[in-house]
Design a protein around this motif. Structure first.
Motif, PDB file in Angstrom:
ATOM      1  N   THR A 216       0.822  -1.283  -0.181  1.00  0.00           N
ATOM      2  CA  THR A 216       0.104  -0.158   0.010  1.00  0.00           C
ATOM      3  C   THR A 216       0.880   1.415   0.011  1.00  0.00           C
ATOM      4  O   THR A 216       0.563   2.318  -0.606  1.00  0.00           O
ATOM      5  N   ALA A 217       2.062   1.120   0.936  1.00  0.00           N
ATOM      6  CA  ALA A 217       2.797   2.296   0.935  1.00  0.00           C
ATOM      7  C   ALA A 217       4.260   1.834   1.251  1.00  0.00           C
ATOM      8  O   ALA A 217       4.469   0.609   1.653  1.00  0.00           O
ATOM      9  N   VAL A 218       5.418   2.601   0.881  1.00  0.00           N
ATOM     10  CA  VAL A 218       6.750   2.342   1.197  1.00  0.00           C
ATOM     11  C   VAL A 218       7.329   3.505   1.948  1.00  0.00           C
ATOM     12  O   VAL A 218       6.935   4.705   1.485  1.00  0.00           O
ATOM     13  N   ILE A 219       7.290   3.482   3.230  1.00  0.00           N
ATOM     14  CA  ILE A 219       7.911   4.491   4.196  1.00  0.00           C
ATOM     15  C   ILE A 219       9.152   4.371   4.766  1.00  0.00           C
ATOM     16  O   ILE A 219       9.686   2.981   4.901  1.00  0.00           O
ATOM     17  N   LYS A 220       9.666   5.487   5.268  1.00  0.00           N
ATOM     18  CA  LYS A 220      10.926   5.337   6.050  1.00  0.00           C
ATOM     19  C   LYS A 220      10.483   4.765   7.511  1.00  0.00           C
ATOM     20  O   LYS A 220       9.218   5.003   7.938  1.00  0.00           O
ATOM     21  N   PRO A 221      11.183   4.287   8.450  1.00  0.00           N
ATOM     22  CA  PRO A 221      10.792   3.671   9.786  1.00  0.00           C
ATOM     23  C   PRO A 221      10.702   4.768  10.697  1.00  0.00           C
ATOM     24  O   PRO A 221      11.324   4.954  11.695  1.00  0.00           O
ATOM     25  N   SER A 222       9.619   5.483  10.400  1.00  0.00           N
ATOM     26  CA  SER A 222       9.258   6.638  11.438  1.00  0.00           C
ATOM     27  C   SER A 222       7.807   6.750  11.536  1.00  0.00           C
ATOM     28  O   SER A 222       7.016   6.665  10.628  1.00  0.00           O
ATOM     29  N   LEU A 223       7.433   7.270  12.883  1.00  0.00           N
ATOM     30  CA  LEU A 223       5.896   7.432  13.020  1.00  0.00           C
ATOM     31  C   LEU A 223       5.407   8.730  12.203  1.00  0.00           C
ATOM     32  O   LEU A 223       4.257   8.751  11.675  1.00  0.00           O
ATOM     33  N   ASP A 224       6.129   9.538  11.945  1.00  0.00           N
ATOM     34  CA  ASP A 224       5.927  10.799  11.103  1.00  0.00           C
ATOM     35  C   ASP A 224       5.734  10.225   9.753  1.00  0.00           C
ATOM     36  O   ASP A 224       4.621  10.614   8.991  1.00  0.00           O
ATOM     37  N   ALA A 225       6.667   9.335   9.351  1.00  0.00           N
ATOM     38  CA  ALA A 225       6.050   9.006   7.845  1.00  0.00           C
ATOM     39  C   ALA A 225       5.070   8.159   7.842  1.00  0.00           C
ATOM     40  O   ALA A 225       4.192   8.164   6.744  1.00  0.00           O
ATOM     41  N   PHE A 226       4.848   7.262   8.753  1.00  0.00           N
ATOM     42  CA  PHE A 226       3.508   6.590   8.951  1.00  0.00           C
ATOM     43  C   PHE A 226       2.427   7.271   9.157  1.00  0.00           C
ATOM     44  O   PHE A 226       1.220   7.080   8.266  1.00  0.00           O
ATOM     45  N   ARG A 227       2.561   8.340   9.719  1.00  0.00           N
ATOM     46  CA  ARG A 227       1.168   9.139   9.836  1.00  0.00           C
ATOM     47  C   ARG A 227       0.927   9.957   8.654  1.00  0.00           C
ATOM     48  O   ARG A 227       0.045  10.063   8.126  1.00  0.00           O
ATOM     49  N   ALA A 228       2.050  10.331   7.751  1.00  0.00           N
ATOM     50  CA  ALA A 228       1.766  11.164   6.551  1.00  0.00           C
ATOM     51  C   ALA A 228       1.235   9.970   5.495  1.00  0.00           C
ATOM     52  O   ALA A 228       0.456  10.438   4.532  1.00  0.00           O
ATOM     53  N   ALA A 229       1.439   8.803   5.744  1.00  0.00           N
ATOM     54  CA  ALA A 229       0.903   7.850   4.917  1.00  0.00           C
ATOM     55  C   ALA A 229      -0.615   7.634   4.902  1.00  0.00           C
ATOM     56  O   ALA A 229      -1.349   7.094   4.011  1.00  0.00           O
ATOM     57  N   GLY A 230      -1.211   8.061   5.874  1.00  0.00           N
ATOM     58  CA  GLY A 230      -2.541   8.070   6.309  1.00  0.00           C
ATOM     59  C   GLY A 230      -3.207   6.748   6.472  1.00  0.00           C
ATOM     60  O   GLY A 230      -4.413   6.649   6.171  1.00  0.00           O
TER      61      GLY A 230
END
Lengths: 445, 445
Positions: free
Chosen positions: A428-442
């Motif tokens: 669904t998404a590929v993100i950096k390992p951070s909560l901010d990145a996860f938050r941004a992914a929605g």
């Protein structure tokens, strides 16, 4: 055992049958339980048990003729229920010796009948929807059921090498079963098969021969080999052992009814490749009725094809009795038989039972695979996408009654046809390992 | 449900337990059958049932504490035998409500215990060799067993999203189980996972998040997420639901003994990743003895690792109690946990039962996969190659007694690790479709 070409064997058999009833003509050494001979599906001629598959008189397909158990159905039902958790619980109804469960075999069957309430809701089925999920078999397709019968016939006829022509599932099923049962195997595939299928077929250690050509070329080569001394002692599960092999599909009918509490379903949706499976499921249902194991009532059988290989559904739609061959072009490769041997019988059964034969295109196949995965956690191969997709289409057209108990077959495993869903099944998404990145992914809820 | 960070929940629990027995402290709404609380494996402290996994007092791992059935073992045995053909036949011994079989779940388990006579002959085992083949589970690995328990705990605790960190098998198992059970799923994987594993995890329609980093980075990220409000309402099957999740491995012990006719095997060879599975199988065997379901007798437990990730076998060999972490480098990726949480318990159990922990290199893993395929028609994933390979090695060293009944676990399916055998599993020959070409290939017998 001494083998000759098919033609001469069939002649021998036809001669034999003119003087003695089939049941007595089988050599004393051949014990295939209730199977007492072969009979021609077209002209009814009888033949003794042997590695033959076509009627000498009319070239019709031969099928196993039984002396099925008579007597108290309740006793038979109890015997079956006390049997092993595999196809051999039905040994009294199959062409195998009574002691089959003690012989080395992969022992397929008794796969899950999944009550698919989530899928039923999505499809609007209110009468009960069940998926018969044959991905649970040892090599993850229904082919294990049919190969298991062929193995026992091969044993009875003294074959030492098992063979087949295959585009994948069958090659693996034969390789695995032969390994366990102590046969040599030598199977034939088109040389340009996908790497994964080659590995799956080769890992069991038998010989795997790539033929430079397509599946038709492989088949033609196998027919030549059967007629030649080179093929002496060889049992081709889907050629000279086909009458026994095909009977394995009856176990799907038996299991479905037993798992429904010894009841017939109202409607079944079955994939159609050669048409053998659908034909034998109908045979199995009729046997259960005749034996008194289920109450007689009408049932409807629906055949499912992929649009890119739809000779039977096309004939059904056009009201024809003859099935015109097609050149297959579909992602549902395990159903891609352009000239299905049992196509006319499928038409008969669909029409006789009030069913239908329908097809879906490749996009609908993929959608249906993902629908089944998303609702029931079952990852089906493309053939399962075909049956689920056709079920949806038949509901929309009104051919399937949503208020009736419906069983849909999944005959194989999605792991074998990953390519079909790969383009649309990704992260669904590929993100950096951070909560901010996860938050941004929605994706947090 | 309202969740706080792990630490505060654990404090709440520890406080609760000082005033009331664990069995009474569980909220009335939490019904996990015989599971009446959690206890610390290190210090023995009790906690009420909840989504916690580490002891507040000593940071030891928590495990489920039961009130197991007392009374007539024969009645319990009959109840189990009359149960469904899946793990829920053992519901009275698992952290699940009594009516679990009626809830939507993938219903794994009751996989085949294959009597492996061909393999036994090759290995020189005379006391009976059995393969417990968990490739028959719904998503074709033993992970379905543990996820099934986590699902029921998640339901009991009111979670709506299921999650995990995974390198493959677990992602698929969670995605599938969540789909069927009606949970949202959001699972985390390293972003550069093999395409096949990504597809298998994504097809069930849950969210799949690739993390830019390795598996350790994924794990760290998940720990952060659990402590944050972003992860509120999330059940991580292998973190905050781990005590329940891990109990699923007990079902392997139950099934093996029941399938042996309610007898303990003499020797078991079990793969070691985190060590949880081996530890729980030992727990399951001890429960069966305590319940009187099997006769008490000694059994030996052997752990199997890949040389490229062998922290526990190294410690065993060196006589250490402490397991020194390693950086994994092996084709047995499903066992590649360099810092196994339950490593010390594995050492304890192997030493206490007179077993051992051994490892094999990647080449031996591949050889063993092919040996099992060739002899029994079972295509194991690399973890199965590890157990079969270690079995062979332990027989050679004399640690395994060939005269005793031996059970070897295959915990996954070869279809998931095709790359391991692909280089050496290819067509025997590629020929033109002619009898002459076939004759020249020398494959006719």
């Amino acid at each position: 055992m001494r083998r000759k070409g098919l033609a001469s064997m069939a002649v021998q058999s036809a001669e034999a049958v003119t003087t003695t009833p089939a049941a007595d003509a089988a050599p004393a050494s051949v014990d295939l339980g209730p199977a007492k001979g072969l009979s021609c599906r077209e002209c009814g001629e009888h033949f003794p048990l042997g590695p033959i598959f076509a009627c000498e008189l009319c070239f019709g397909p031969l099928e196993v003729a039984y002396e099925l158990p008579t007597g108290d159905p309740e006793a038979l039902r109890k015997q079956i229920e006390a049997g092993p958790d595999n196809v051999w619980r039905y040994a009294p109804l199959l062409p195998v010796p009574a002691d089959v469960a003690g012989k080395p075999n992969l022992n397929p069957g008794w796969t899950k009948l999944v009550k698919a309430d989530n899928l039923a809701r999505e499809l609007g089925i209110t009468g009960g929807l069940f998926i018969k999920d044959d991905s649970g078999n040892p090599t993850h397709s229904f082919k294990d059921r049919v190969v298991a019968q062929a193995i026992e016939a091969a044993r009875a006829f003294g074959f030492t090498t098992l063979s087949c022509s295959s585009t994948g599932n069958l090659a693996g099923a034969v390789g695995a079963a032969a390994a366990r049962a102590g046969f040599r195997s030598c199977v034939f595939i088109p040389h340009d098969l996908e790497q994964g299928k080659v590995v799956m077929a080769a890992v069991y250690g038998g010989d795997l021969v790539g033929i430079e050509g397509n599946y038709d070329d492989v088949n033609r080569f196998c027919s030549e080999l059967i007629g030649d001394s080179l093929g002496e002692g060889w049992g081709f599960v889907n050629v000279n052992l086909r009458p026994y092999y095909a009977e394995g599909s009856k176990t799907l009918a038996y299991e479905i009814c037993e798992q429904l509490g010894w009841q017939l379903p109202d409607q079944l949706v079955i994939p159609v490749a050669s048409g053998s499976q659908l034909t034998k499921i109908d045979k199995g249902l009729k046997e259960l009725i005749a034996l008194g194991l289920v109450e007689d009532k009408p049932y409807k059988i629906f055949g499912a094809q992929a649009e890119g290989c739809s000779p039977v559904s096309t004939a059904f739609r056009d009201g024809h009795d003859v099935v015109r061959p097609q050149k297959p072009d579909t992602i549902a490769k395990s159903l891609a038989i352009g000239n299905p041997a049992d196509g006319p019988y499928v038409l008969d059964i669909a029409r006789r039972t009030g069913g239908a034969v329908e097809d879906v295109d490749d996009e609908q196949v993929v959608d249906a695979i993902k629908l089944l995965a998303r609702t029931e956690g079952i990852f089906a191969e493309t053939a399962g996408g075909v049956t689920v997709g056709v079920t949806r289409k038949l509901l929309a057209s009104g051919a399937l009654d949503p208020a009736l108990t419906t069983v849909v077959l999944n005959t194989g495993d999605g792991l074998k046809t990953l390519d079909a869903v790969a383009p649309t099944s990704q992260a669904t998404a590929v993100i950096k390992p951070s909560l901010d990145a996860f938050r941004a992914a929605g994706l947090a809820e």
